[in-house]
Structures are given as C-alpha cells and as structure tokens.
Design an enzyme around this catalytic site. Structure first.
Site, short mmCIF file in Angstrom:
data_model
loop_
_atom_site.label_atom_id
_atom_site.label_comp_id
_atom_site.label_asym_id
_atom_site.label_seq_id
_atom_site.Cartn_x
_atom_site.Cartn_y
_atom_site.Cartn_z
N ASN A 9 77.79 7.05 -52.97
CA ASN A 9 76.93 7.31 -54.13
C ASN A 9 77.85 7.73 -55.28
O ASN A 9 78.35 8.85 -55.28
CB ASN A 9 75.93 8.42 -53.79
CG ASN A 9 75.11 8.84 -55.01
OD1 ASN A 9 75.17 8.19 -56.05
ND2 ASN A 9 74.36 9.91 -54.87
N TRP A 10 78.05 6.81 -56.21
CA TRP A 10 79.00 7.08 -57.29
C TRP A 10 78.42 8.03 -58.34
O TRP A 10 79.14 8.50 -59.21
CB TRP A 10 79.40 5.77 -57.98
CG TRP A 10 80.22 4.84 -57.12
CD1 TRP A 10 80.47 4.93 -55.77
CD2 TRP A 10 80.91 3.68 -57.58
NE1 TRP A 10 81.25 3.89 -55.37
CE2 TRP A 10 81.55 3.10 -56.45
CE3 TRP A 10 81.06 3.05 -58.82
CZ2 TRP A 10 82.31 1.94 -56.53
CZ3 TRP A 10 81.82 1.88 -58.92
CH2 TRP A 10 82.44 1.34 -57.78
N LYS A 11 77.12 8.27 -58.29
CA LYS A 11 76.45 9.11 -59.30
C LYS A 11 76.78 8.58 -60.70
O LYS A 11 76.92 7.36 -60.86
CB LYS A 11 76.84 10.57 -59.09
CG LYS A 11 76.61 11.02 -57.63
CD LYS A 11 76.70 12.47 -57.42
CE LYS A 11 76.44 12.78 -55.94
NZ LYS A 11 76.43 14.20 -55.64
N HIS A 95 67.17 11.73 -54.40
CA HIS A 95 68.39 12.54 -54.34
C HIS A 95 68.10 13.92 -54.93
O HIS A 95 67.33 14.06 -55.88
CB HIS A 95 69.52 11.84 -55.11
CG HIS A 95 70.84 12.47 -54.86
ND1 HIS A 95 71.24 13.62 -55.51
CD2 HIS A 95 71.84 12.14 -54.00
CE1 HIS A 95 72.44 13.95 -55.06
NE2 HIS A 95 72.82 13.08 -54.14
N GLU A 97 69.66 15.65 -56.91
CA GLU A 97 69.91 15.76 -58.35
C GLU A 97 68.75 15.20 -59.16
O GLU A 97 68.47 15.68 -60.26
CB GLU A 97 71.25 15.07 -58.70
CG GLU A 97 72.43 15.92 -58.21
CD GLU A 97 73.67 15.15 -57.77
OE1 GLU A 97 73.78 13.95 -58.09
OE2 GLU A 97 74.52 15.75 -57.09
N GLU A 167 70.89 15.75 -46.86
CA GLU A 167 71.91 16.29 -47.76
C GLU A 167 71.55 17.72 -48.13
O GLU A 167 70.75 17.95 -49.05
CB GLU A 167 71.98 15.44 -49.04
CG GLU A 167 72.35 14.00 -48.81
CD GLU A 167 73.01 13.38 -50.04
OE1 GLU A 167 74.10 12.84 -49.88
OE2 GLU A 167 72.47 13.47 -51.15
N GLY A 173 78.81 18.52 -53.59
CA GLY A 173 79.77 18.74 -54.67
C GLY A 173 80.38 20.13 -54.68
O GLY A 173 81.03 20.52 -55.63
N SER A 212 79.72 16.86 -49.41
CA SER A 212 81.16 17.12 -49.27
C SER A 212 81.78 16.46 -48.04
O SER A 212 82.61 17.06 -47.37
CB SER A 212 81.43 18.62 -49.28
OG SER A 212 81.02 19.19 -50.51
N GLY A 233 79.62 11.30 -51.87
CA GLY A 233 79.68 11.39 -53.33
C GLY A 233 81.12 11.29 -53.81
O GLY A 233 81.73 10.21 -53.82
N GLY A 234 81.70 12.43 -54.17
CA GLY A 234 83.03 12.49 -54.78
C GLY A 234 84.09 11.64 -54.08
O GLY A 234 84.85 10.92 -54.74
P1 13P Z 1 79.52 15.01 -52.54
O1 13P Z 1 80.09 14.15 -51.43
O2 13P Z 1 80.29 14.89 -53.82
O3 13P Z 1 79.29 16.41 -52.10
O4 13P Z 1 78.08 14.40 -52.88
C1 13P Z 1 77.18 14.17 -51.85
C2 13P Z 1 76.01 13.44 -52.39
O5 13P Z 1 75.23 14.00 -53.13
C3 13P Z 1 75.84 12.04 -52.00
O6 13P Z 1 74.60 11.55 -52.38
#
Ligand code: 13P
Length: 249
Positions: A9-11, A95, A97, A167, A173, A212, A233-234
């Site tokens: 997930n590149w956000k 998600h 967010e 999640e 993050g 993470s 994510g990251g």
């Molecule tokens: P991180 O891996 O950056 O913690 O993000 C997880 C995430 O929200 C994937 O959708």
C-alpha cells in the site's frame, strides 16, 4: 490451501516517474514468490502507468479506495468502472487512515465491498483497533464489530471473493509491530468470527497482517497459522525491502 498475498500500500507516495522507477525495479528484480501473490497499490494517478508496466508480469495491481457510487455528480470520486479500465484487480477498503481522516464507516465499506465484488474485483477490507482500545481490552469487541459491519449481508460466495487485512492502528507507521503471537490471536479470532457466515469460506479466506511489516519481522509473522500475507506500507516503497518481504513468504 489459502492464497498467500504480499500487498504494498503505497498510500500518498509515488508520482508517475517514481512509480515507473519502483515498478521497474520490482519487475526486473527477484520479486517472484513460489507461494505468494504479489500486489501493489499505487495512488490513482499512477494506475494507468502501472498497468502498462505490470501487464503480463506476475505482479497484480490494486487501488487504495473506490467510490460506493457507480457514476455521476460525485466530485473527486473514482468509480469501479474507471478502475477496471486500468487493469486493477484488488481494492483496499476501510483503511484506518480513511476511517480516521474521512470518517469512513463500516456501512460505507460494506457498500463499497459489495460493489467491488459484484464487478469482479477483490476487496482487501481493513480492520483494526487503536492503542486506547487495545489497552482497555476492547480489541475483540472493536475488531468483531468491524468484521460484522463490513461483511454484513455477505454470502459464502462473497466471502470467498474477499481478503481481510488486520491492521492494528497503533502499529501503522509507528515502527511498533504486533508480536507474531498477538497478531495470530486476532487473526484466529477474525477467522472464527467469519465462520459464522460460512465455515469453509472462512477457512479459505486470506487474512493479511499490516502495521510496520519490515524485512526483519516478516518471517515471524508470516509463519503464523492464520496469517496469510502482509499489507505493507512504508517498506513497500523500497524495492529491496519489499522483495525481502516477498521472499519471507
Ligand atoms: P506501515 O507498514 O507503514 O506501518 O503501514 C501499514 C499500512 O497501513 C498498510 O496498509
């Protein structure tokens, strides 16, 4: 046998040139897995370009959201039909967010999920508790309600066409990961909960862990009986890290 999935997930990261560079590094790199399906979810503006690069490769394309409406006067929204024209196969829904910054509700996620499945795409439905909820011992209550709400009215067939991602909000993050045991407990709880819809579909349902996930903790998480992959994510923004996580599957 459940399908294992490693999804990135590149956000809100990845201009078109950055998308090209990262996807070329993945396609040209050793990003294949014998076991896991690899999925990347770049921002909407990169999907067309991403489709051009990924077509015919082992990497599938996902979007980070979709409108619950089919078309019309909904400024800024992106429809399922639009996603279908750019080769999207997966759609992340609910998600944390989106829940946190856009007040997205279980009911809306449920509406979107039904539309997505009805159009032949696979939703990746996200659930997870906040730190405060975990500390108050409310994890199962919160996650259970999110599962019930987002899957409301689902048939066995619909469940069979879905993916869930657990999640924990406190792990996203932050560099804090749930231990493999903590994650496994919630994954088993989710599987048990959806068995109420259909035990066989629940057994076959991929449940991904997100929060993470990094090359050094992926293996321990992915070894757990009810963890069927990762939503990253990251670490999905760096080709080497994402490939290392794919290889841990
Ligand atoms: P991180 O891996 O950056 O913690 O993000 C997880 C995430 O929200 C994937 O959708």
């Amino acid at each position: 046998m459940r399908q294992m999935i490693i999804a990135g997930n590149w956000k809100m990261n990845g201009t078109v040139p950055e998308t090209e560079a990262l996807l070329k590094a993945l396609v040209d790199g050793d990003s294949r897995s014998g076991r896991a399906r690899v999925v990347v979810c770049p921002p909407f503006t990169s999907l067309y370009t991403a489709d051009g690069i990924l077509k015919g490769t082992h990497i599938a394309l996902g979007a980070q959201d979709v409108s619950a409406k089919e078309k019309g006067a909904y400024t800024s929204e992106v429809s399922v039909a639009m996603l279908l024209t750019v080769g999207v196969q997966y759609v992340i829904l609910g998600h944390s967010e989106k829940r946190q910054y856009h007040a997205e509700s279980d009911r809306l996620v449920n509406e979107k999920a039904k539309l997505v499945i009805g159009n032949g795409l696979t939703p990746i439905i996200c659930v997870g508790e906040t730190l405060e909820q975990r500390e108050k011992g409310l994890t199962e209550k919160v996650v259970g309600e999110q599962v019930d709400g987002t899957l409301s009215g689902f048939s066995a067939d619909f469940l069979g066409k879905s993916v869930i991602a657990y999640e924990p909000v406190w792990a996203i993050g932050t560099g804090k990961t749930a231990t493999p045991q903590m994650a496994q407990e919630v994954h088993a709880f989710i599987r048990n909960r959806v068995a109420g819809i259909d035990p066989k579909a629940a057994e076959n349902l991929p449940i991904l862990y997100g929060g993470s996930v990094k090359p050094d903790n992926a293996k321990g998480l992915l070894e757990q009986a009810d963890i069927d992959g990762a939503l990253v994510g990251g670490a999905s923004l760096k080709a080497d890290d994402f490939i290392a996580i794919i290889k841990a599957a």
